[in-house]
Scaffold this active site. Sequence first.
Site, PDB file in Angstrom:
ATOM      1  N   LYS A  12     -12.709  -8.553   1.016  1.00  0.00           N
ATOM      2  CA  LYS A  12     -12.435  -7.406   0.137  1.00  0.00           C
ATOM      3  C   LYS A  12     -13.722  -6.671  -0.242  1.00  0.00           C
ATOM      4  O   LYS A  12     -14.830  -7.179  -0.024  1.00  0.00           O
ATOM      5  CB  LYS A  12     -11.691  -7.904  -1.108  1.00  0.00           C
ATOM      6  CG  LYS A  12     -10.315  -8.506  -0.773  1.00  0.00           C
ATOM      7  CD  LYS A  12      -9.558  -8.949  -2.020  1.00  0.00           C
ATOM      8  CE  LYS A  12      -8.205  -9.538  -1.649  1.00  0.00           C
ATOM      9  NZ  LYS A  12      -7.413  -9.928  -2.835  1.00  0.00           N
ATOM     10  N   TYR A  52       0.896  -4.428   0.310  1.00  0.00           N
ATOM     11  CA  TYR A  52       1.171  -4.944  -1.036  1.00  0.00           C
ATOM     12  C   TYR A  52       2.543  -4.497  -1.545  1.00  0.00           C
ATOM     13  O   TYR A  52       2.741  -4.401  -2.765  1.00  0.00           O
ATOM     14  CB  TYR A  52       0.074  -4.485  -2.000  1.00  0.00           C
ATOM     15  CG  TYR A  52      -1.259  -5.187  -1.773  1.00  0.00           C
ATOM     16  CD1 TYR A  52      -1.345  -6.585  -1.729  1.00  0.00           C
ATOM     17  CD2 TYR A  52      -2.436  -4.459  -1.635  1.00  0.00           C
ATOM     18  CE1 TYR A  52      -2.564  -7.223  -1.529  1.00  0.00           C
ATOM     19  CE2 TYR A  52      -3.665  -5.096  -1.441  1.00  0.00           C
ATOM     20  CZ  TYR A  52      -3.715  -6.485  -1.388  1.00  0.00           C
ATOM     21  OH  TYR A  52      -4.924  -7.121  -1.196  1.00  0.00           O
ATOM     22  N   ASN A 115     -11.185 -10.961  -6.043  1.00  0.00           N
ATOM     23  CA  ASN A 115     -11.225 -12.379  -5.668  1.00  0.00           C
ATOM     24  C   ASN A 115     -11.671 -12.581  -4.224  1.00  0.00           C
ATOM     25  O   ASN A 115     -11.248 -13.514  -3.545  1.00  0.00           O
ATOM     26  CB  ASN A 115      -9.879 -13.064  -5.970  1.00  0.00           C
ATOM     27  CG  ASN A 115      -8.739 -12.464  -5.190  1.00  0.00           C
ATOM     28  OD1 ASN A 115      -8.906 -11.491  -4.451  1.00  0.00           O
ATOM     29  ND2 ASN A 115      -7.556 -13.039  -5.326  1.00  0.00           N
ATOM     30  N   HIS A 118      -8.570 -12.022   1.125  1.00  0.00           N
ATOM     31  CA  HIS A 118      -7.119 -12.158   1.295  1.00  0.00           C
ATOM     32  C   HIS A 118      -6.884 -13.000   2.541  1.00  0.00           C
ATOM     33  O   HIS A 118      -7.563 -12.825   3.543  1.00  0.00           O
ATOM     34  CB  HIS A 118      -6.452 -10.791   1.504  1.00  0.00           C
ATOM     35  CG  HIS A 118      -5.037 -10.907   2.007  1.00  0.00           C
ATOM     36  ND1 HIS A 118      -3.968 -11.122   1.162  1.00  0.00           N
ATOM     37  CD2 HIS A 118      -4.533 -10.907   3.265  1.00  0.00           C
ATOM     38  CE1 HIS A 118      -2.857 -11.232   1.893  1.00  0.00           C
ATOM     39  NE2 HIS A 118      -3.172 -11.101   3.167  1.00  0.00           N
ATOM     40  N   GLU A 129       1.106  -9.586   9.462  1.00  0.00           N
ATOM     41  CA  GLU A 129      -0.163  -9.022   8.954  1.00  0.00           C
ATOM     42  C   GLU A 129      -1.190  -8.833  10.062  1.00  0.00           C
ATOM     43  O   GLU A 129      -1.937  -7.860  10.044  1.00  0.00           O
ATOM     44  CB  GLU A 129      -0.728  -9.918   7.839  1.00  0.00           C
ATOM     45  CG  GLU A 129       0.127  -9.863   6.590  1.00  0.00           C
ATOM     46  CD  GLU A 129      -0.409 -10.702   5.436  1.00  0.00           C
ATOM     47  OE1 GLU A 129      -1.455 -11.364   5.593  1.00  0.00           O
ATOM     48  OE2 GLU A 129       0.220 -10.676   4.366  1.00  0.00           O
TER      49      GLU A 129
HETATM   50  P1  CMP Z   1      -4.215 -11.490  -2.746  1.00  0.00           P
HETATM   51  O1  CMP Z   1      -3.581 -12.801  -2.946  1.00  0.00           O
HETATM   52  O2  CMP Z   1      -5.022 -11.226  -1.564  1.00  0.00           O
HETATM   53  O3  CMP Z   1      -3.064 -10.375  -2.753  1.00  0.00           O
HETATM   54  C1  CMP Z   1      -2.602  -9.809  -3.935  1.00  0.00           C
HETATM   55  C2  CMP Z   1      -3.775  -9.416  -4.753  1.00  0.00           C
HETATM   56  O4  CMP Z   1      -3.465  -8.828  -5.973  1.00  0.00           O
HETATM   57  C3  CMP Z   1      -4.546 -10.677  -5.132  1.00  0.00           C
HETATM   58  O5  CMP Z   1      -5.161 -11.199  -3.991  1.00  0.00           O
HETATM   59  C4  CMP Z   1      -5.455 -10.131  -6.196  1.00  0.00           C
HETATM   60  O6  CMP Z   1      -6.543  -9.389  -5.636  1.00  0.00           O
HETATM   61  C5  CMP Z   1      -4.510  -9.153  -6.877  1.00  0.00           C
HETATM   62  N1  CMP Z   1      -3.856  -9.748  -8.057  1.00  0.00           N
HETATM   63  C6  CMP Z   1      -2.939 -10.713  -8.100  1.00  0.00           C
HETATM   64  N2  CMP Z   1      -2.540 -10.962  -9.364  1.00  0.00           N
HETATM   65  C7  CMP Z   1      -3.246 -10.108 -10.136  1.00  0.00           C
HETATM   66  C8  CMP Z   1      -3.285  -9.846 -11.534  1.00  0.00           C
HETATM   67  N3  CMP Z   1      -2.501 -10.530 -12.377  1.00  0.00           N
HETATM   68  N4  CMP Z   1      -4.116  -8.911 -11.972  1.00  0.00           N
HETATM   69  C9  CMP Z   1      -4.881  -8.208 -11.130  1.00  0.00           C
HETATM   70  N5  CMP Z   1      -4.884  -8.395  -9.777  1.00  0.00           N
HETATM   71  C10 CMP Z   1      -4.084  -9.333  -9.301  1.00  0.00           C
END
Ligand code: CMP
Length: 156
Positions: A12, A52, A115, A118, A129
Amino acid sequence: MGTKEKTLVLLKPDALQRNLLGKIVERFEQKGLKISGLKMMQLSDVLLDEHYSHHKDKPFFTGLKSFMKESPVVAMVLEGLEAVSVVRGMCGPTQSRTAPPGTIRGDFSMSRQANIIHASDSVENAEKEVWRFFNQDEIFDYQKIDFEQIYVEDER
Ligand code: CMP
């Protein structure tokens, strides 16, 4: 014994901005995963809306989309036996603050949204994907010379 799988990974914008790309790619190489595809992409609204779509009603959806467009991402296809669950395990849970040390999120991030990475969450989603982010001619089927050291005979 295991099934050969391909999985999609996105490094990311925070991974790129924080100079972590090399360290993360290195972990996958060291684990023994094969890199079948690797490229930099600027994500579009169309692609993010599709990727998403299961989050479209969540309060963080708009912020998540903006974050994912802040800079290019690095998209990868990783291959190996049970690659989907192996790579998910290496990433750790979504909330980086409580992700275990030793995982990518646990070691490199303090955020739930930013984070770092992905990874596809199931074999079924990985299939979708990979083709969402890569064209056929961007995925390479080649022989990796360490294959026979990474897997013993009855696993191959
Ligand atoms: P990922 O699991 O790659 O895909 C969904 C993404 O949404 C996740 O990583 C985070 O980057 C984001 N995400 C998930 N939950 C939250 C949340 N509660 N608040 C903000 N971002 C979120």
